[in-house]
Design a protein around this motif. Structure first.
Motif, PDB file in Angstrom:
ATOM      1  N   ASP A   1      68.814  26.050 -30.836  1.00  0.00           N
ATOM      2  CA  ASP A   1      67.680  26.327 -29.958  1.00  0.00           C
ATOM      3  C   ASP A   1      66.667  27.235 -30.659  1.00  0.00           C
ATOM      4  O   ASP A   1      65.452  27.013 -30.573  1.00  0.00           O
ATOM      5  CB  ASP A   1      68.195  26.985 -28.671  1.00  0.00           C
ATOM      6  CG  ASP A   1      67.084  27.208 -27.663  1.00  0.00           C
ATOM      7  OD1 ASP A   1      66.456  26.203 -27.235  1.00  0.00           O
ATOM      8  OD2 ASP A   1      66.824  28.364 -27.303  1.00  0.00           O
ATOM      9  N   ASP A   2      67.200  28.232 -31.362  1.00  0.00           N
ATOM     10  CA  ASP A   2      66.307  29.137 -32.092  1.00  0.00           C
ATOM     11  C   ASP A   2      65.582  28.396 -33.208  1.00  0.00           C
ATOM     12  O   ASP A   2      64.376  28.616 -33.445  1.00  0.00           O
ATOM     13  CB  ASP A   2      67.131  30.284 -32.679  1.00  0.00           C
ATOM     14  CG  ASP A   2      66.253  31.308 -33.377  1.00  0.00           C
ATOM     15  OD1 ASP A   2      65.404  31.907 -32.704  1.00  0.00           O
ATOM     16  OD2 ASP A   2      66.422  31.497 -34.591  1.00  0.00           O
ATOM     17  N   LEU A   3      66.296  27.475 -33.861  1.00  0.00           N
ATOM     18  CA  LEU A   3      65.660  26.690 -34.923  1.00  0.00           C
ATOM     19  C   LEU A   3      64.590  25.757 -34.340  1.00  0.00           C
ATOM     20  O   LEU A   3      63.549  25.521 -34.973  1.00  0.00           O
ATOM     21  CB  LEU A   3      66.727  25.873 -35.664  1.00  0.00           C
ATOM     22  CG  LEU A   3      66.210  24.994 -36.803  1.00  0.00           C
ATOM     23  CD1 LEU A   3      65.511  25.842 -37.878  1.00  0.00           C
ATOM     24  CD2 LEU A   3      67.351  24.198 -37.427  1.00  0.00           C
ATOM     25  N   GLY A   4      64.858  25.240 -33.124  1.00  0.00           N
ATOM     26  CA  GLY A   4      63.845  24.384 -32.497  1.00  0.00           C
ATOM     27  C   GLY A   4      62.565  25.143 -32.221  1.00  0.00           C
ATOM     28  O   GLY A   4      61.463  24.576 -32.284  1.00  0.00           O
ATOM     29  N   ASN A   5      62.695  26.446 -31.937  1.00  0.00           N
ATOM     30  CA  ASN A   5      61.505  27.263 -31.678  1.00  0.00           C
ATOM     31  C   ASN A   5      60.861  27.759 -32.960  1.00  0.00           C
ATOM     32  O   ASN A   5      59.660  28.065 -32.972  1.00  0.00           O
ATOM     33  CB  ASN A   5      61.886  28.466 -30.810  1.00  0.00           C
ATOM     34  CG  ASN A   5      62.321  28.041 -29.421  1.00  0.00           C
ATOM     35  OD1 ASN A   5      61.833  27.040 -28.884  1.00  0.00           O
ATOM     36  ND2 ASN A   5      63.256  28.779 -28.838  1.00  0.00           N
ATOM     37  N   HIS A   6      61.683  27.877 -34.010  1.00  0.00           N
ATOM     38  CA  HIS A   6      61.147  28.392 -35.287  1.00  0.00           C
ATOM     39  C   HIS A   6      61.611  27.509 -36.437  1.00  0.00           C
ATOM     40  O   HIS A   6      62.431  27.916 -37.272  1.00  0.00           O
ATOM     41  CB  HIS A   6      61.599  29.827 -35.532  1.00  0.00           C
ATOM     42  CG  HIS A   6      61.283  30.764 -34.418  1.00  0.00           C
ATOM     43  ND1 HIS A   6      62.141  31.001 -33.358  1.00  0.00           N
ATOM     44  CD2 HIS A   6      60.157  31.509 -34.173  1.00  0.00           C
ATOM     45  CE1 HIS A   6      61.586  31.861 -32.525  1.00  0.00           C
ATOM     46  NE2 HIS A   6      60.368  32.180 -32.986  1.00  0.00           N
ATOM     47  N   PRO A   7      61.120  26.278 -36.509  1.00  0.00           N
ATOM     48  CA  PRO A   7      61.573  25.353 -37.575  1.00  0.00           C
ATOM     49  C   PRO A   7      61.073  25.753 -38.957  1.00  0.00           C
ATOM     50  O   PRO A   7      61.547  25.215 -39.959  1.00  0.00           O
ATOM     51  CB  PRO A   7      60.971  24.012 -37.126  1.00  0.00           C
ATOM     52  CG  PRO A   7      59.788  24.373 -36.300  1.00  0.00           C
ATOM     53  CD  PRO A   7      60.140  25.640 -35.605  1.00  0.00           C
ATOM     54  N   ASP A   8      60.221  26.699 -39.011  1.00  0.00           N
ATOM     55  CA  ASP A   8      59.658  27.083 -40.310  1.00  0.00           C
ATOM     56  C   ASP A   8      60.420  28.219 -40.971  1.00  0.00           C
ATOM     57  O   ASP A   8      60.140  28.569 -42.104  1.00  0.00           O
ATOM     58  CB  ASP A   8      58.199  27.501 -40.125  1.00  0.00           C
ATOM     59  CG  ASP A   8      58.040  28.606 -39.088  1.00  0.00           C
ATOM     60  OD1 ASP A   8      58.875  28.634 -38.150  1.00  0.00           O
ATOM     61  OD2 ASP A   8      57.119  29.428 -39.201  1.00  0.00           O
ATOM     62  N   THR A   9      61.370  28.824 -40.290  1.00  0.00           N
ATOM     63  CA  THR A   9      62.057  29.994 -40.848  1.00  0.00           C
ATOM     64  C   THR A   9      63.382  29.584 -41.496  1.00  0.00           C
ATOM     65  O   THR A   9      64.191  28.861 -40.894  1.00  0.00           O
ATOM     66  CB  THR A   9      62.337  31.041 -39.756  1.00  0.00           C
ATOM     67  OG1 THR A   9      63.138  30.442 -38.732  1.00  0.00           O
ATOM     68  CG2 THR A   9      61.038  31.533 -39.132  1.00  0.00           C
ATOM     69  N   ALA A  10      63.587  30.051 -42.725  1.00  0.00           N
ATOM     70  CA  ALA A  10      64.830  29.747 -43.445  1.00  0.00           C
ATOM     71  C   ALA A  10      66.023  30.438 -42.785  1.00  0.00           C
ATOM     72  O   ALA A  10      67.153  29.927 -42.814  1.00  0.00           O
ATOM     73  CB  ALA A  10      64.700  30.193 -44.897  1.00  0.00           C
TER      74      ALA A  10
END
Length: 466
Positions: free
Chosen positions: A127-136
């Motif tokens: 879910d966090d990646l869906g909100n921030h797909p640009d962060t490694a």
């Protein structure tokens, strides 16, 4: 009284009997805490009284004293039978509760380090990646939480596998104990038959016989049947384990290798007498062996299979969605998890990705910055629901087994209390018996003193004049 001198024998018989009564009471007190000891009672019988009327003469005897009829063991065969049956059931239930409670503790749900918590963290990472797909960092977190899910499932699978191995070893030990106990009982049967033939005392042997039979019931749920010669025959679901002086052995026919590991075949147990082995269905066994057989063949494998199904669902559902997305470079996603079906999905589940950029968060090709696929993975909860049902099922099984064991304990305690009231040593009662025997002994001594005085009068003073 047939004569003054004969009266001495009457008093002497009383002294001898009361001495035995005091010895019996002392022996009961001495063995008050001895396991398997059954209290004795000295049964008195009248000596010299005619047992059959005569046609042409009458007995003028008023009795020649008292004698020991028998040293009676205070037992009730019906209570002994019930005690063995209830103890067999109790051993079965207690063994199940002990093992299942240990497995439940190993599952660790609900808890911060369980599979459920790992799955929640895994979904939160997606879910966090869906909100921030640009962060490694978000991509690395997805991989880290995926590793945690795989580790948690592998750890739980390892615990179950270890428990299965322990129970197989325990089964081998129980089989050896049953065989040794059966051999001891057969030896007791042989000695009992010889003692009865020779007319010697058998009470101590009978105590040992009952103790060994009770232990066999606890181990196997066996049924004991008393023999005419005082011995005990034991059967398991109708198959003879002990018959007189012949003892069988419990044999693990298949399912367990000599080193305690699984040989891949279904578990099968039997009873071997001589060169003949009679197989018995696992459900035919009771007691501790029956519980272990049930755990090894049904309960624990079923839970392990359920855990494998959860791991497979986790891997397949994540892989299905992950391969439909695109990674940071715009390439199609690859399988996120790997597992070996032959080794078990839970035992072999691992994360296949090593590079955070391989995480397929995007639902669009061409390297477009998108978190649509990560959102879809965050919402996938099929495995979490399946795992919750699995854990709830285990919890219900443990609670049910605990309730059954507690209910059975009430019945077992009731039977034990009834049996203890009959066979156990009551120190107050034995003290009273001891005092009664002591006073009776003193009274018999007084009788002898009176008789001595009477004889002195007759012999030394009759006809003497000054």
């Amino acid at each position: 009284m047939t004569g003054t001198f004969a009266s001495f024998n009457t008093a002497l018989s009383a002294l001898r009997y009361q001495q035995i009564a005091m010895d019996v009471a002392s022996n009961n007190v001495a063995n008050a805490t001895t396991e398997g000891f059954v209290r004795r009672r000295a049964e008195a019988v009248t000596v010299g009284a005619p047992t059959q009327t005569s046609m042409w003469s009458r007995s003028s005897s008023s009795g020649d004293g008292v004698g020991l009829g028998s040293l009676q063991r205070i037992v009730d065969p019906f209570l002994d039978l019930r005690s063995r049956r209830e103890h067999g059931k109790q051993a079965f239930l207690d063994t199940r509760v002990t093992v299942l409670s240990r497995v439940e503790s190993g599952v660790g749900e609900p808890g911060k380090s369980g599979v459920s918590a790992a799955m929640d963290s895994f979904s939160a990472a997606w879910d966090d990646l869906g909100n921030h797909p640009d962060t490694a960092a978000s991509r690395s977190q997805v991989i880290a939480t995926g590793v945690a899910v795989a580790d948690a499932l592998r750890a739980q699978s390892s615990n179950l596998t270890s428990e299965l191995s322990d129970q197989r070893n325990h089964l081998m030990n129980l089989a050896d104990e049953v065989s040794a106990t059966a051999a001891d009982l057969a030896a007791i049967n042989r000695n009992l038959a010889a003692a009865q033939f020779e007319g010697t005392g058998t009470n101590d042997l009978l105590d040992q016989r009952d103790l060994l039979t009770l232990r066999l019931s606890e181990l196997t749920g066996a049924v004991g049947t008393e023999r005419p010669d005082g011995g005990m025959d034991v059967t398991v679901n109708g198959v003879s384990l002990v018959s007189g002086s012949t003892a069988g052995q419990v044999t693990v026919i298949s399912g367990v290798a000599p080193d305690g590991s699984s040989d891949g075949a279904p578990l099968s147990l039997g009873i071997t007498v001589g060169a003949t082995t009679t197989p018995l269905a696992n459900a035919a066994w009771g007691g501790q062996i029956g519980a272990v057989a049930e755990l090894v063949t049904i309960t624990l494998p079923d839970y392990l299979a359920g855990l494998d199904a959860v791991a497979k669902t986790v891997a397949d559902s994540v892989n299905s969605l992950h391969t439909g997305g695109y990674d940071a470079d715009g390439n199609p996603g690859v399988a996120f998890f790997t597992y070996d079906p032959a080794a078990g999905a839970a035992a072999s589940l691992r994360v296949a990705l090593t590079d955070p950029d391989q995480v397929a968060a995007s639902s669009l090709p061409g390297g477009v910055l998108d978190g649509g696929n990560a959102d879809a993975l965050a919402e996938a909860d099929g495995a979490a629901s399946a795992y919750q049902r699995l854990v709830n099922g285990l919890g219900s099984t443990v609670q049910s087994a605990t309730r059954l064991a507690q209910t059975q304990q009430l019945l077992t305690t009731q039977v034990d209390s009834s049996r203890e009231q009959l066979t156990g040593v009551n120190l107050d009662e034995e003290t009273i018996n001891l005092l009664v025997a002591q006073r009776s002994y003193e009274a018999a001594s007084k009788v002898m003193s009176v008789l001595d005085s009477v004889l002195d009068t007759l012999i030394n003073r009759t006809g003497v004049t000054r």
